[in-house]
Design an enzyme around this catalytic site. Structure first.
Site, PDB file in Angstrom:
ATOM      1  NE  ARG A 100     -47.719  -5.074 -20.256  1.00 36.80           N
ATOM      2  CZ  ARG A 100     -47.818  -6.172 -19.538  1.00 36.80           C
ATOM      3  NH1 ARG A 100     -49.024  -6.626 -19.233  1.00 36.80           N
ATOM      4  NH2 ARG A 100     -46.759  -6.815 -19.124  1.00 36.80           N
TER       5      ARG A 100
ATOM      6  CG  ASP B  45     -43.574 -10.947 -24.764  1.00 32.35           C
ATOM      7  OD1 ASP B  45     -44.156 -11.767 -24.025  1.00 32.35           O
ATOM      8  OD2 ASP B  45     -42.907  -9.999 -24.319  1.00 32.35           O
TER       9      ASP B  45
ATOM     10  CG  ASP C 206     -41.599 -12.059 -21.616  1.00 35.06           C
ATOM     11  OD1 ASP C 206     -42.674 -12.683 -21.552  1.00 35.06           O
ATOM     12  OD2 ASP C 206     -41.527 -10.818 -21.457  1.00 35.06           O
ATOM     13  NE  ARG C 207     -46.248 -14.330 -19.077  1.00 36.95           N
ATOM     14  CZ  ARG C 207     -47.505 -14.432 -18.643  1.00 36.95           C
ATOM     15  NH1 ARG C 207     -47.748 -14.619 -17.364  1.00 36.95           N
ATOM     16  NH2 ARG C 207     -48.499 -14.343 -19.486  1.00 36.95           N
TER      17      ARG C 207
ATOM     18  CG  HIS D 298     -41.847 -12.957 -16.467  1.00 34.08           C
ATOM     19  ND1 HIS D 298     -41.429 -12.410 -17.659  1.00 34.08           N
ATOM     20  CD2 HIS D 298     -43.143 -12.586 -16.319  1.00 34.08           C
ATOM     21  CE1 HIS D 298     -42.427 -11.729 -18.211  1.00 34.08           C
ATOM     22  NE2 HIS D 298     -43.472 -11.816 -17.416  1.00 34.08           N
TER      23      HIS D 298
ATOM     24  CB  SER E 139     -46.885  -9.034 -22.748  1.00 32.83           C
ATOM     25  OG  SER E 139     -46.455 -10.033 -21.870  1.00 32.83           O
ATOM     26  CG  HIS E 140     -49.808 -11.821 -20.382  1.00 33.62           C
ATOM     27  ND1 HIS E 140     -48.763 -11.028 -19.988  1.00 33.62           N
ATOM     28  CD2 HIS E 140     -50.799 -11.607 -19.487  1.00 33.62           C
ATOM     29  CE1 HIS E 140     -49.112 -10.380 -18.884  1.00 33.62           C
ATOM     30  NE2 HIS E 140     -50.335 -10.709 -18.565  1.00 33.62           N
TER      31      HIS E 140
ATOM     32  CE  LYS F 235     -43.225  -7.362 -21.863  1.00 27.44           C
ATOM     33  NZ  LYS F 235     -43.205  -8.834 -21.668  1.00 27.44           N
TER      34      LYS F 235
ATOM     35  CG  ASP G 218     -45.471 -14.710 -22.635  1.00 25.33           C
ATOM     36  OD1 ASP G 218     -44.489 -15.128 -23.269  1.00 25.33           O
ATOM     37  OD2 ASP G 218     -45.445 -13.686 -21.938  1.00 25.33           O
TER      38      ASP G 218
END
Length: 456
Positions: free
Chosen positions: A16, A239, A241-242, A324, A104-105, A114, A237
């Site tokens: 990141r 992307d 995944d949460r 997650h 992501s977030h 990722k 979030d």
């Protein structure tokens, strides 16, 4: 030719950086070449590549594809979508690896990658190896192909496979993130009444930032649920995944509470199973899993750590306080906020109770959200070593699997170094407010020598 990544780009779980400062097109190309080299040297030849909706993602995705092809890797490009769709595609297409370009977030000007290699999480020493390969310019040569593949409808069909939930009135907030198009498809297939917010992808995130672990980002969803008297609301979030959840009263159900609720139906189907959760999770979760006849396992924070440990021990369920949630019972063993949302819908009505009633059944505790303390990147792990050494010398009840989780009579506190930012992260939990304040004072006594100006 070689390439040196900014040191802050190579993180524990992924890569990141800040676009235009620590991450640019040249980094993405070098990353593609380095990851492609690893794939080639394992005997692989194909990688699936996706990206989220950030403004910088198409540029970075193209550079990664170019780098992969320059190593002789064939690139299967699935386009824009949530990170779990990339994980699914890597399994579906049975390729040698997968890359999602995503921030992501994190804030809108951040981005990163990722990674999956041979159906396994790629993190820690693996990411360090990428940096070493790039610095040495030790790249394979070749000329790979590039092709576009649309997997979103297949992914949605897999999400819906075996769905047996009943009809509820539900709110959905995609936060203008990459989960939006999938949410639009799901609500057309699900029973019940559905109200959606911000499903159009927009990398400017004009309504609120897509991070459901921050209360203010749930404001719009909470209002939607209350105004329309919905049974609950779901948020994602950037992307996808949460997952975040609010109940019919607009109260947030945090990730560890959600995991505690989801554990009950899983353990009914798999008595005695081990449920994995990170060190930031409430004691409620670990106690509830044990009370349900399961085996609670406290493990390191980070989606990659949780997934790897679950696979190692054959756990059907695991997750983190940050939302997650990983299912490996009748799903594929990766963190998927959209699949977790469907399991929440299926759980609604478990034992004849609504989500709100199930939430009410959890014992009350007084705890803090994540508390963050800015420190220099090159000091954060050294600070933790000093504090852990002091705790050991004092004979504290200490779990040091990831930082320091210290149990006192009043409850517990956790302090750990963030693996993604230049911060120390803390959490405190007690049975009452006086106990929480006592634990806060205790934690501050360890922190204050290392964090100047700490507000007591």
């Amino acid at each position: 030719m070689s390439h040196h990544f900014h040191p802050s780009l190579l993180r524990e779980y992924d890569m990141r950086g800040i676009v235009g400062k620590t991450l640019g097109e040249e980094d993405a190309y070098a990353f593609g070449r380095s990851f492609g080299t690893i794939v080639r040297r394992r005997g692989g030849s194909a990688v699936v590549l996706g990206h989220d909706g950030r403004l910088s993602s198409p540029m970075l995705e193209q550079a990664v594809a170019d780098g992969l092809q320059a190593c002789g890797i064939d690139v299967l490009r699935i386009g824009i979508g949530p990170t779990p769709m990339l994980y699914y595609a890597e399994t579906l297409l049975d390729v040698d690896g997968g890359i999602q370009v995503t921030g992501s977030h994190n804030p809108a000007d951040h981005n990163g990658f990722k990674l999956v290699l041979a159906h396994e999480a790629f993190f820690g020493p693996d990411i360090a190896r990428l940096g070493a390969i790039a610095a040495a310019g030790d790249w394979e040569e070749g000329s790979g192909s590039s092709s576009a593949i649309d997997v979103m409808d297949c992914y949605v069909a897999r999400l819906m496979e075996g769905f047996d939930g009943t009809a509820w009135r539900i709110g959905w907030d995609a936060g203008n993130g990459a989960a939006g198009p999938v949410v639009d498809k799901l609500v057309k297939l699900l029973p019940g009444e559905h109200h959606t917010l911000f499903t159009e992808i927009d990398g400017n995130f004009p309504h609120h930032h897509p991070d459901p672990t921050i209360e203010e980002n749930l404001h719009d969803l909470r209002n939607l649920v209350l105004a329309n008297k919905l049974h609950f609301g779901l948020a994602f979030d950037g992307d996808g995944d949460r997952v975040g959840v609010v109940d019919a009263q607009g109260r947030t159900i945090w990730g560890d509470q959600l995991l505690a609720l989801l554990a009950a139906p899983v353990l009914q189907e798999r008595p005695g199973a081990t449920i994995v959760a990170d060190v930031k999770c409430s004691q409620i979760l670990f106690d509830r899993v044990a009370a349900l006849g399961g085996q609670p396992l406290m493990w390191k924070t980070g989606h990659s750590h949780i997934k790897s440990k679950m696979k190692q021990i054959g756990s059907p369920l695991g997750g983190e306080m940050t939302g997650h949630i990983v299912f490996a019972d009748d799903y594929l063993g990766f963190d998927d906020g959209l699949y977790a949302a469907l399991r929440v819908i299926r759980m609604a009505g478990y034992e004849g109770k609504t989500i709100t009633a199930l939430h009410d059944d959890l014992p009350p505790l007084v705890n803090t959200p994540e508390l963050r303390f800015a420190v220099e990147e090159d000091r954060k792990f050294a600070i933790m070593r000093d504090i852990i050494a002091r705790l050991r010398a004092e004979g504290a009840i200490l779990n040091d699997i990831d930082g320091a989780r210290v149990t006192r009579q009043e409850g517990w506190w956790l302090l750990r170094a963030s693996n993604t930012q230049a911060e120390l992260v803390a959490r405190i939990e007690s049975h009452d407010q006086p106990g929480l304040e006592h634990l806060r004072t205790d934690l501050w006594s360890y922190l204050s020598p290392h964090v100047p100006g700490l507000d007591g």
